[in-house]
Motif scaffolding. Structure first.
Motif, short mmCIF file in Angstrom:
data_model
loop_
_atom_site.label_atom_id
_atom_site.label_comp_id
_atom_site.label_asym_id
_atom_site.label_seq_id
_atom_site.Cartn_x
_atom_site.Cartn_y
_atom_site.Cartn_z
N GLY A 82 -13.08 -15.24 -35.69
CA GLY A 82 -12.35 -16.48 -35.42
C GLY A 82 -10.89 -16.42 -35.80
N VAL A 83 -10.22 -15.32 -35.52
CA VAL A 83 -8.83 -15.13 -35.95
C VAL A 83 -7.87 -15.84 -34.99
CG1 VAL A 83 -6.99 -13.43 -36.26
CG2 VAL A 83 -9.29 -12.96 -37.13
N SER A 84 -6.96 -16.63 -35.56
CA SER A 84 -5.92 -17.33 -34.78
C SER A 84 -4.57 -17.12 -35.45
CB SER A 84 -6.22 -18.83 -34.70
OG SER A 84 -7.42 -19.08 -34.01
N LYS A 85 -3.52 -17.20 -34.63
CA LYS A 85 -2.15 -17.11 -35.14
C LYS A 85 -1.29 -18.09 -34.37
CE LYS A 85 1.42 -15.54 -37.42
NZ LYS A 85 1.59 -15.83 -38.86
N ALA A 86 -0.69 -19.03 -35.10
CA ALA A 86 0.18 -20.03 -34.48
C ALA A 86 1.61 -19.81 -34.93
CB ALA A 86 -0.27 -21.43 -34.85
N PHE A 87 2.53 -19.94 -33.99
CA PHE A 87 3.96 -19.97 -34.28
C PHE A 87 4.46 -21.35 -33.91
CE2 PHE A 87 3.05 -15.47 -33.40
CZ PHE A 87 3.58 -14.87 -34.53
N ASP B 137 -5.78 -17.16 -30.19
CA ASP B 137 -6.61 -18.36 -30.28
C ASP B 137 -8.08 -18.01 -30.48
OD1 ASP B 137 -7.67 -20.88 -30.10
OD2 ASP B 137 -6.99 -21.29 -28.06
N ASN B 138 -8.53 -18.04 -31.74
CA ASN B 138 -9.95 -17.92 -32.07
C ASN B 138 -10.57 -16.64 -31.51
OD1 ASN B 138 -12.35 -18.84 -33.28
ND2 ASN B 138 -13.05 -19.79 -31.37
N VAL B 139 -9.98 -15.51 -31.87
CA VAL B 139 -10.45 -14.21 -31.38
C VAL B 139 -11.47 -13.60 -32.35
CG1 VAL B 139 -9.75 -11.81 -30.96
CG2 VAL B 139 -8.42 -13.70 -29.99
N SER B 140 -12.59 -13.19 -31.80
CA SER B 140 -13.61 -12.47 -32.58
C SER B 140 -13.97 -11.19 -31.84
CB SER B 140 -14.88 -13.32 -32.75
OG SER B 140 -14.61 -14.49 -33.52
N LEU B 141 -14.00 -10.09 -32.57
CA LEU B 141 -14.40 -8.81 -31.97
C LEU B 141 -14.85 -7.88 -33.08
CD1 LEU B 141 -12.04 -6.43 -32.47
CD2 LEU B 141 -10.82 -7.82 -30.81
N THR B 142 -15.56 -6.84 -32.67
CA THR B 142 -16.05 -5.83 -33.59
C THR B 142 -15.68 -4.45 -33.06
OG1 THR B 142 -17.93 -7.20 -34.26
CG2 THR B 142 -18.09 -4.85 -34.71
N LEU B 143 -15.20 -3.59 -33.93
CA LEU B 143 -14.87 -2.20 -33.57
C LEU B 143 -15.83 -1.27 -34.29
CD1 LEU B 143 -12.72 -0.29 -32.16
CD2 LEU B 143 -11.69 -0.13 -34.44
N ALA B 144 -16.53 -0.44 -33.54
CA ALA B 144 -17.46 0.50 -34.14
C ALA B 144 -16.72 1.70 -34.71
CB ALA B 144 -18.49 0.97 -33.10
N GLY C 122 -1.17 -12.10 -26.37
CA GLY C 122 -1.71 -12.12 -27.73
C GLY C 122 -2.21 -10.80 -28.25
N LYS C 123 -2.19 -9.76 -27.44
CA LYS C 123 -2.77 -8.49 -27.87
C LYS C 123 -1.96 -7.80 -28.98
CE LYS C 123 -0.82 -6.21 -23.77
NZ LYS C 123 0.06 -7.36 -23.44
N THR C 124 -0.63 -7.81 -28.86
CA THR C 124 0.20 -7.18 -29.89
C THR C 124 0.16 -7.97 -31.19
OG1 THR C 124 1.69 -6.06 -28.35
CG2 THR C 124 2.58 -6.58 -30.52
N THR C 125 0.15 -9.30 -31.11
CA THR C 125 0.04 -10.12 -32.32
C THR C 125 -1.28 -9.84 -33.03
OG1 THR C 125 1.39 -11.84 -31.29
CG2 THR C 125 0.10 -12.47 -33.21
N THR C 126 -2.35 -9.65 -32.26
CA THR C 126 -3.64 -9.30 -32.86
C THR C 126 -3.55 -7.98 -33.60
OG1 THR C 126 -4.84 -10.50 -31.12
CG2 THR C 126 -6.07 -8.84 -32.34
#
Length: 363
Positions: A10-15, A22-29, A43-47
């Motif tokens: 549930g990661v978000s970043k506001a400026f 906006d509310n990103v959830s993911l898993t990296l194996a 939003g990919k670079t900010t992530t």
């Protein structure tokens, strides 16, 4: 899939009033190559920056190997980074540039020398240790940046548009080199790009970003064959879209009434009868036939050829349909059973219902 190395919950970043992520959830194996794909400003670079510690989430949690990493500064996260502009120190030699992260970790000189020598061989740059960045080509500078990012053996490697400044031929060469390096090292990689072909070539999975949201994440083939949104269908490869009203939907099979007649496809999410939806089909799944020849089990659209594009092994046709849509059809340029068509010719475009995906109309 291997055990998760990285988790975003549930990661978000506001400026200010702008929600960049906006509310990103993911898993990296562990050992996975994941590309974050999307247009500029999606939003990919900010992530990526939040994972690296160069930006802090407004909300949500990031875990590395099961532990929260927010309290850790970037240099303590055991994460390597490669940028588009290389970020090499111009006053340092190649060897010093690569050795820098080891020296910052107070590694013994003998171990620094050994690692620098080994990584120079790995990225195919032996003999260039004493050169300065200005004496290197763009591809060589990118290899130095890559060597510096992996020399301290990080668990995770983040790459932000690393090949964007290279010409097409060198970019394609570096794509394969990075992919082979990933295989040899077994390091986990998150790779940011806006180039869909680059993502398709290199990735185990792709996450597609749009307006700060992660629209879909999955294996390459799944995103291409089973997009869940119109944006993903159009951003990953080419796709023909025809809008219509849902006449019926049963067990995932849908019939849409369109300006070009009834069209059938399959839906991965419920689309209620009477609602507006889009039917999406890839250009290579559409077949062109003569005016009166078609299989009744296939969807049929009548039209006229308005453009023919020769692309070597492929020939693309742009069809203007009777309902006012434009279809792109891709077929082999030569073959025993392949007939060619000319501009102005009346044709029938057909495609199998199982090759068409019905999507919520959100364009």
């Amino acid at each position: 899939m291997s055990e998760a190395l990285l988790q975003l919950n549930g990661v978000s970043k506001a400026f200010g009033n702008i929600m960049a992520v906006d509310n990103v959830s993911l898993t990296l194996a562990d050992g996975e190559f994941l590309s974050l794909l999307g247009p500029s400003g999606s939003g990919k670079t900010t992530t990526l920056q939040m994972i690296a510690g160069l930006a802090h989430p407004t909300s949500g949690e990031i875990l590395l190997a099961g532990r929260p990493i927010r309290p850790l500064p970037p240099y303590k996260r055991d994460i390597g980074m490669v940028f588009q502009n290389y970020a090499l120190f111009p006053h340092m030699t190649v060897a010093r540039n690569i050795a820098f992260p080891l020296e910052m970790r107070d590694m013994p000189r003998s171990e620094v020398r050994r690692r620098v020598e080994n990584v120079l061989k790995l990225v195919d740059l032996p003999g260039l240790e004493e050169r300065y960045p200005r004496q290197l080509s763009g591809g060589q500078q990118q290899r130095v940046a890559l060597a510096r990012a992996i020399v301290f053996e990080p668990k995770l490697l983040l790459m932000d548009e690393p090949l964007g400044a290279l010409d097409k031929r060198l970019r394609e060469q570096m794509q394969l080199e990075i992919k082979h390096l990933h295989t040899r090292l077994g390091v986990s990689i998150i790779y940011v790009t806006h180039d869909q072909d680059e993502a398709l070539v290199m990735s185990d999975r792709i996450g597609v970003f749009n307006r700060g949201r992660l629209e879909q994440i999955g294996p390459v083939e799944q995103l291409y064959e089973q997009p869940t949104t119109p944006f993903v269908a159009e951003f990953i490869g080419e796709s023909n879209m025809v809008r219509g009203a849902v006449r019926e939907a049963t067990s995932g099979r849908c019939t849409l009434d369109t300006d070009d007649g009834p069209l059938r496809g399959h839906a991965q999410h419920a689309v209620p009868p009477g609602s507006t939806a889009l039917i999406s089909v890839r250009p290579e799944r559409v077949r062109l036939e003569g005016e009166n020849a078609h299989d009744s089990d296939r969807n049929v659209i009548q039209g006229r050829v308005c453009e023919v594009i020769y692309m070597g092994r492929l020939r693309k046709y742009v069809i203007e349909t009777r309902g006012g849509h434009r279809l792109i059809v891709a077929q082999q340029a030569s073959g025993v059973q392949v007939r060619s068509f000319t501009v102005g010719e009346t044709v029938i475009a057909t495609f199998a219902p199982e090759d068409a995906v019905v999507l919520h109309d959100s364009i």
